[in-house]
Design a protein around this motif. Structure first.
Motif, PDB file in Angstrom:
ATOM      1  N   THR A 155       0.831  -1.212   0.000  1.00 23.57           N
ATOM      2  CA  THR A 155       0.000   0.000   0.000  1.00 23.57           C
ATOM      3  C   THR A 155       0.863   1.258   0.000  1.00 23.57           C
ATOM      4  OG1 THR A 155      -0.151  -0.084   2.417  1.00 23.57           O
ATOM      5  CG2 THR A 155      -1.910  -1.153   1.161  1.00 23.57           C
ATOM      6  N   GLU A 156       2.045   1.176   0.627  1.00 21.60           N
ATOM      7  CA  GLU A 156       2.945   2.331   0.634  1.00 21.60           C
ATOM      8  C   GLU A 156       3.587   2.531  -0.735  1.00 21.60           C
ATOM      9  OE1 GLU A 156       5.745   1.768   3.754  1.00 21.60           O
ATOM     10  OE2 GLU A 156       4.225   1.264   5.254  1.00 21.60           O
ATOM     11  N   ILE A 157       4.011   1.437  -1.334  1.00 25.20           N
ATOM     12  CA  ILE A 157       4.653   1.526  -2.649  1.00 25.20           C
ATOM     13  C   ILE A 157       3.660   2.053  -3.694  1.00 25.20           C
ATOM     14  CG2 ILE A 157       5.712   0.166  -4.498  1.00 25.20           C
ATOM     15  CD1 ILE A 157       6.809  -1.684  -2.294  1.00 25.20           C
ATOM     16  N   ALA A 158       2.396   1.627  -3.567  1.00 29.93           N
ATOM     17  CA  ALA A 158       1.377   2.071  -4.511  1.00 29.93           C
ATOM     18  C   ALA A 158       0.881   3.480  -4.227  1.00 29.93           C
ATOM     19  CB  ALA A 158       0.196   1.099  -4.498  1.00 29.93           C
ATOM     20  N   GLY A 159       1.320   4.062  -3.118  1.00 32.81           N
ATOM     21  CA  GLY A 159       0.932   5.424  -2.802  1.00 32.81           C
ATOM     22  C   GLY A 159      -0.403   5.560  -2.098  1.00 32.81           C
ATOM     23  N   TYR A 160      -0.935   4.451  -1.574  1.00 32.06           N
ATOM     24  CA  TYR A 160      -2.223   4.515  -0.892  1.00 32.06           C
ATOM     25  C   TYR A 160      -2.083   4.953   0.569  1.00 32.06           C
ATOM     26  CZ  TYR A 160      -4.772   2.273  -4.722  1.00 32.06           C
ATOM     27  OH  TYR A 160      -5.361   2.004  -5.928  1.00 32.06           O
ATOM     28  N   THR A 161      -0.956   4.633   1.193  1.00 31.52           N
ATOM     29  CA  THR A 161      -0.739   4.992   2.589  1.00 31.52           C
ATOM     30  C   THR A 161       0.650   5.606   2.750  1.00 31.52           C
ATOM     31  OG1 THR A 161       0.089   2.758   3.080  1.00 31.52           O
ATOM     32  CG2 THR A 161      -2.256   3.173   3.480  1.00 31.52           C
ATOM     33  N   PRO A 162       0.862   6.430   3.781  1.00 27.63           N
ATOM     34  CA  PRO A 162       2.178   7.042   4.006  1.00 27.63           C
ATOM     35  C   PRO A 162       3.229   5.996   4.359  1.00 27.63           C
ATOM     36  CG  PRO A 162       0.458   8.185   5.231  1.00 27.63           C
ATOM     37  CD  PRO A 162      -0.152   6.926   4.736  1.00 27.63           C
ATOM     38  N   ALA A 163       4.457   6.298   4.075  1.00 31.77           N
ATOM     39  CA  ALA A 163       5.566   5.393   4.382  1.00 31.77           C
ATOM     40  C   ALA A 163       5.664   5.158   5.877  1.00 31.77           C
ATOM     41  CB  ALA A 163       6.872   5.967   3.853  1.00 31.77           C
ATOM     42  N   GLY A 164       5.811   3.894   6.269  1.00 31.14           N
ATOM     43  CA  GLY A 164       6.002   3.550   7.666  1.00 31.14           C
ATOM     44  C   GLY A 164       4.730   3.459   8.477  1.00 31.14           C
ATOM     45  N   HIS A 165       3.577   3.751   7.879  1.00 26.91           N
ATOM     46  CA  HIS A 165       2.328   3.757   8.644  1.00 26.91           C
ATOM     47  C   HIS A 165       2.028   2.374   9.224  1.00 26.91           C
ATOM     48  CE1 HIS A 165      -1.877   4.400   9.718  1.00 26.91           C
ATOM     49  NE2 HIS A 165      -2.209   3.400   8.914  1.00 26.91           N
ATOM     50  N   ALA A 166       2.083   1.334   8.400  1.00 32.54           N
ATOM     51  CA  ALA A 166       1.756  -0.011   8.875  1.00 32.54           C
ATOM     52  C   ALA A 166       2.724  -0.460   9.960  1.00 32.54           C
ATOM     53  CB  ALA A 166       1.778  -0.997   7.709  1.00 32.54           C
ATOM     54  N   ARG A 167       3.997  -0.150   9.786  1.00 37.38           N
ATOM     55  CA  ARG A 167       4.998  -0.552  10.783  1.00 37.38           C
ATOM     56  C   ARG A 167       4.744   0.138  12.129  1.00 37.38           C
ATOM     57  NH1 ARG A 167       9.625   1.940  12.009  1.00 37.38           N
ATOM     58  NH2 ARG A 167       9.519   3.246  10.139  1.00 37.38           N
ATOM     59  N   ARG A 168       4.401   1.438  12.073  1.00 35.80           N
ATOM     60  CA  ARG A 168       4.135   2.158  13.321  1.00 35.80           C
ATOM     61  C   ARG A 168       2.884   1.626  14.012  1.00 35.80           C
ATOM     62  NH1 ARG A 168       5.858   6.469   9.987  1.00 35.80           N
ATOM     63  NH2 ARG A 168       3.696   7.042   9.490  1.00 35.80           N
ATOM     64  N   VAL A 169       1.845   1.346  13.235  1.00 38.48           N
ATOM     65  CA  VAL A 169       0.614   0.807  13.817  1.00 38.48           C
ATOM     66  C   VAL A 169       0.876  -0.559  14.442  1.00 38.48           C
ATOM     67  CG1 VAL A 169      -1.714  -0.016  13.284  1.00 38.48           C
ATOM     68  CG2 VAL A 169      -0.908   2.126  12.308  1.00 38.48           C
ATOM     69  N   ALA A 170       1.685  -1.394  13.775  1.00 40.96           N
ATOM     70  CA  ALA A 170       1.987  -2.720  14.309  1.00 40.96           C
ATOM     71  C   ALA A 170       2.765  -2.627  15.616  1.00 40.96           C
ATOM     72  CB  ALA A 170       2.768  -3.537  13.288  1.00 40.96           C
ATOM     73  N   LEU A 173      -0.092  -5.024  10.609  1.00 41.02           N
ATOM     74  CA  LEU A 173       0.740  -4.761   9.441  1.00 41.02           C
ATOM     75  C   LEU A 173      -0.088  -4.701   8.158  1.00 41.02           C
ATOM     76  CD1 LEU A 173       3.866  -6.999  10.185  1.00 41.02           C
ATOM     77  CD2 LEU A 173       3.874  -4.516   9.905  1.00 41.02           C
ATOM     78  N   MET A 174      -1.141  -5.522   8.085  1.00 39.90           N
ATOM     79  CA  MET A 174      -1.924  -5.612   6.842  1.00 39.90           C
ATOM     80  C   MET A 174      -3.298  -4.958   6.960  1.00 39.90           C
ATOM     81  SD  MET A 174      -0.928  -9.329   5.245  1.00 39.90           S
ATOM     82  CE  MET A 174      -1.594 -10.345   6.558  1.00 39.90           C
ATOM     83  N   HIS A 175      -3.497  -4.108   7.964  1.00 41.76           N
ATOM     84  CA  HIS A 175      -4.843  -3.579   8.194  1.00 41.76           C
ATOM     85  C   HIS A 175      -5.333  -2.682   7.058  1.00 41.76           C
ATOM     86  CE1 HIS A 175      -2.520  -0.016   9.438  1.00 41.76           C
ATOM     87  NE2 HIS A 175      -3.642   0.676   9.323  1.00 41.76           N
ATOM     88  N   ASP A 176      -4.442  -2.104   6.271  1.00 40.72           N
ATOM     89  CA  ASP A 176      -4.830  -1.199   5.180  1.00 40.72           C
ATOM     90  C   ASP A 176      -4.782  -1.851   3.807  1.00 40.72           C
ATOM     91  OD1 ASP A 176      -5.667   1.241   6.220  1.00 40.72           O
ATOM     92  OD2 ASP A 176      -3.612   1.931   6.562  1.00 40.72           O
ATOM     93  N   ILE A 177      -4.537  -3.146   3.751  1.00 39.49           N
ATOM     94  CA  ILE A 177      -4.297  -3.775   2.454  1.00 39.49           C
ATOM     95  C   ILE A 177      -5.543  -3.757   1.567  1.00 39.49           C
ATOM     96  CG2 ILE A 177      -4.907  -6.175   3.003  1.00 39.49           C
ATOM     97  CD1 ILE A 177      -2.155  -6.902   1.660  1.00 39.49           C
ATOM     98  N   GLY A 178      -6.716  -3.588   2.178  1.00 37.88           N
ATOM     99  CA  GLY A 178      -7.948  -3.498   1.393  1.00 37.88           C
ATOM    100  C   GLY A 178      -8.001  -2.267   0.510  1.00 37.88           C
ATOM    101  N   GLN A 179      -7.199  -1.249   0.818  1.00 38.45           N
ATOM    102  CA  GLN A 179      -7.200  -0.040  -0.002  1.00 38.45           C
ATOM    103  C   GLN A 179      -6.663  -0.299  -1.411  1.00 38.45           C
ATOM    104  OE1 GLN A 179      -6.156   3.760   1.623  1.00 38.45           O
ATOM    105  NE2 GLN A 179      -6.089   2.977   3.739  1.00 38.45           N
ATOM    106  N   LEU A 180      -5.934  -1.390  -1.585  1.00 39.80           N
ATOM    107  CA  LEU A 180      -5.426  -1.716  -2.927  1.00 39.80           C
ATOM    108  C   LEU A 180      -6.567  -2.025  -3.896  1.00 39.80           C
ATOM    109  CD1 LEU A 180      -2.389  -3.998  -2.006  1.00 39.80           C
ATOM    110  CD2 LEU A 180      -2.317  -1.640  -2.843  1.00 39.80           C
ATOM    111  N   SER A 181      -7.743  -2.363  -3.354  1.00 41.73           N
ATOM    112  CA  SER A 181      -8.891  -2.688  -4.212  1.00 41.73           C
ATOM    113  C   SER A 181      -9.685  -1.454  -4.610  1.00 41.73           C
ATOM    114  CB  SER A 181      -9.822  -3.676  -3.484  1.00 41.73           C
ATOM    115  OG  SER A 181      -9.139  -4.860  -3.146  1.00 41.73           O
TER     116      SER A 181
END
Length: 369
Positions: A186-201, A226-234
């Motif tokens: 999600t970060e690479i695709a530009g959907y979420t800010p860098a490091g967001h998933a790591r900080r949340v985890a 870590l994967m809570h935002d992965i649905g945004q890829l859809s």
């Protein structure tokens, strides 16, 4: 201050105990050197076989523990009484206990609360702890009857256990790296800010520990966070800054369900997918891990870009939302974690890579954003 003094006091006591045992042993001489050497080699092999990157607080060297216990209990060698004194036996025990005490005192480095950590350790004690005690006692009895030849025979089961632990640790580390790589999509695709998933985890795990979640649930929590935002890829149109906490409830649930479907296709644990799916449900219906992910994700999004006062303002917003959107106990646990780390005041703890001894993102990550 007390948390810092306690480790120093325990290390001082352990150091005095080792020094006293060494002095007595040097003064009286090493009794029955072949026996002492054999048990010393056994303990050393157990320590060398300790799995790398294993849990920082769990007993990871059962062979060394069993060997030191057996040496303390052994009263005879091949039918002849042994004469090593208490100090000499205590010296072997304290060499091992020092590593165990250092591990237990990881609380002083990670900031984990004492009670949940102790509770988690007690949960794991009946398994490996009983095996260590039983093997140590059997070793002592066998040495008393047949001599030192019993040591390699009775060491094989625990040595194989340690080798299995090493393989398990390697597999777990690889699996976690795979999950972390998926989370970065999600970060690479530009959907979420860098490091967001790591900080949340990282912050979710700290909150989960405060709430007393056992180790298996903490692992599920970490992967789900870590994967809570992965649905945004859809989504066809990305959510601005990836901030889902401010979206309508129906849209939050849709993204969560899409994320759960993606997680299930990856072959991850079904419990991880369930947490991802239910992170947008009304909090009374959520499992504990989903409640934590929801609160921590909202905090990270609300604190982002607000400057030094952002963490306090974000926490206040969460408190105002308790009873409607966020679980009150989770919000208060989050406040406790932030207070301990200084993140409420905008102080950034020193950044670290993914790790700690467990290979898990722990309290070194920056939570005040």
């Amino acid at each position: 201050m007390t948390a810092r003094r306690s480790p120093l006091a325990l290390h001082a006591v352990a150091g005095l105990l080792v020094a006293g045992s060494l002095l007595v042993t040097f003064a009286t001489g090493v009794e029955e050197r072949p026996v002492a050497l054999a048990f010393g080699v056994l303990v050393a092999v157990g320590e060398l076989a300790r799995p790398p990157g294993g849990p920082p607080l769990r007993e990871a060297a059962p062979l060394g523990a069993a060997g030191s216990l057996a040496y303390a209990l052994v009263g005879a060698h091949a039918g002849h009484p042994t004469h090593h004194g208490v100090a000499q036996a205590l010296l072997v025990l304290t060499v091992l206990c020092d590593t165990v005490v250092v591990a237990v005192l990881a609380r002083s480095r990670t900031g984990w609360p004492f009670a949940p950590t102790l509770r988690d350790e007690l949960r794991g004690l009946p398994g490996i702890g009983s095996a260590v005690c039983a093997t140590g006692a059997v070793m002592a009895l066998a040495v008393a009857v047949v001599g030192l030849w019993a040591l390699p025979v009775f060491s094989v089961p625990l040595l194989l256990t340690q080798l299995s632990l090493r393989r398990h640790a390697a597999v777990r580390a690889t699996y976690r790296q795979t999950i972390a790589s998926l989370a970065r999509a999600t970060e690479i695709a530009g959907y979420t800010p860098a490091g967001h998933a790591r900080r949340v985890a990282a912050l979710s795990q700290a909150v989960g520990r405060d709430l007393g979640l056992p180790e298996p649930e903490l692992t599920v929590l970490e992967y789900a966070a870590l994967m809570h935002d992965i649905g945004q890829l859809s989504l066809v149109d990305p959510v601005p800054d990836g901030a889902t906490a401010g979206l309508p409830a129906a849209q939050q649930r849709r993204i969560a369900l899409l994320g759960g479907a993606v997680v299930r296709q990856t072959g991850a644990d079904a419990r991880v997918a369930a947490v991802v799916e239910r992170q947008a449900d009304p909090y009374p219906e959520q499992p504990p891990a989903a409640r934590i992910v929801r609160v921590v994700n909202a905090y990270e999004e609300k604190a982002r870009g607000r400057g030094p006062g952002g963490p306090l303002a974000a926490l206040e917003e969460l408190r105002l939302g308790t009873g409607r959107e966020y679980a009150p106990e989770v919000v208060e646990a989050l406040a406790g974690v932030l207070r301990r780390t200084g993140a409420q005041a905008g102080v950034h703890p020193p950044a670290s890579g993914p790790g700690g001894a467990s290979g898990r993102v722990v309290a070194g990550d920056s939570w005040a954003v």
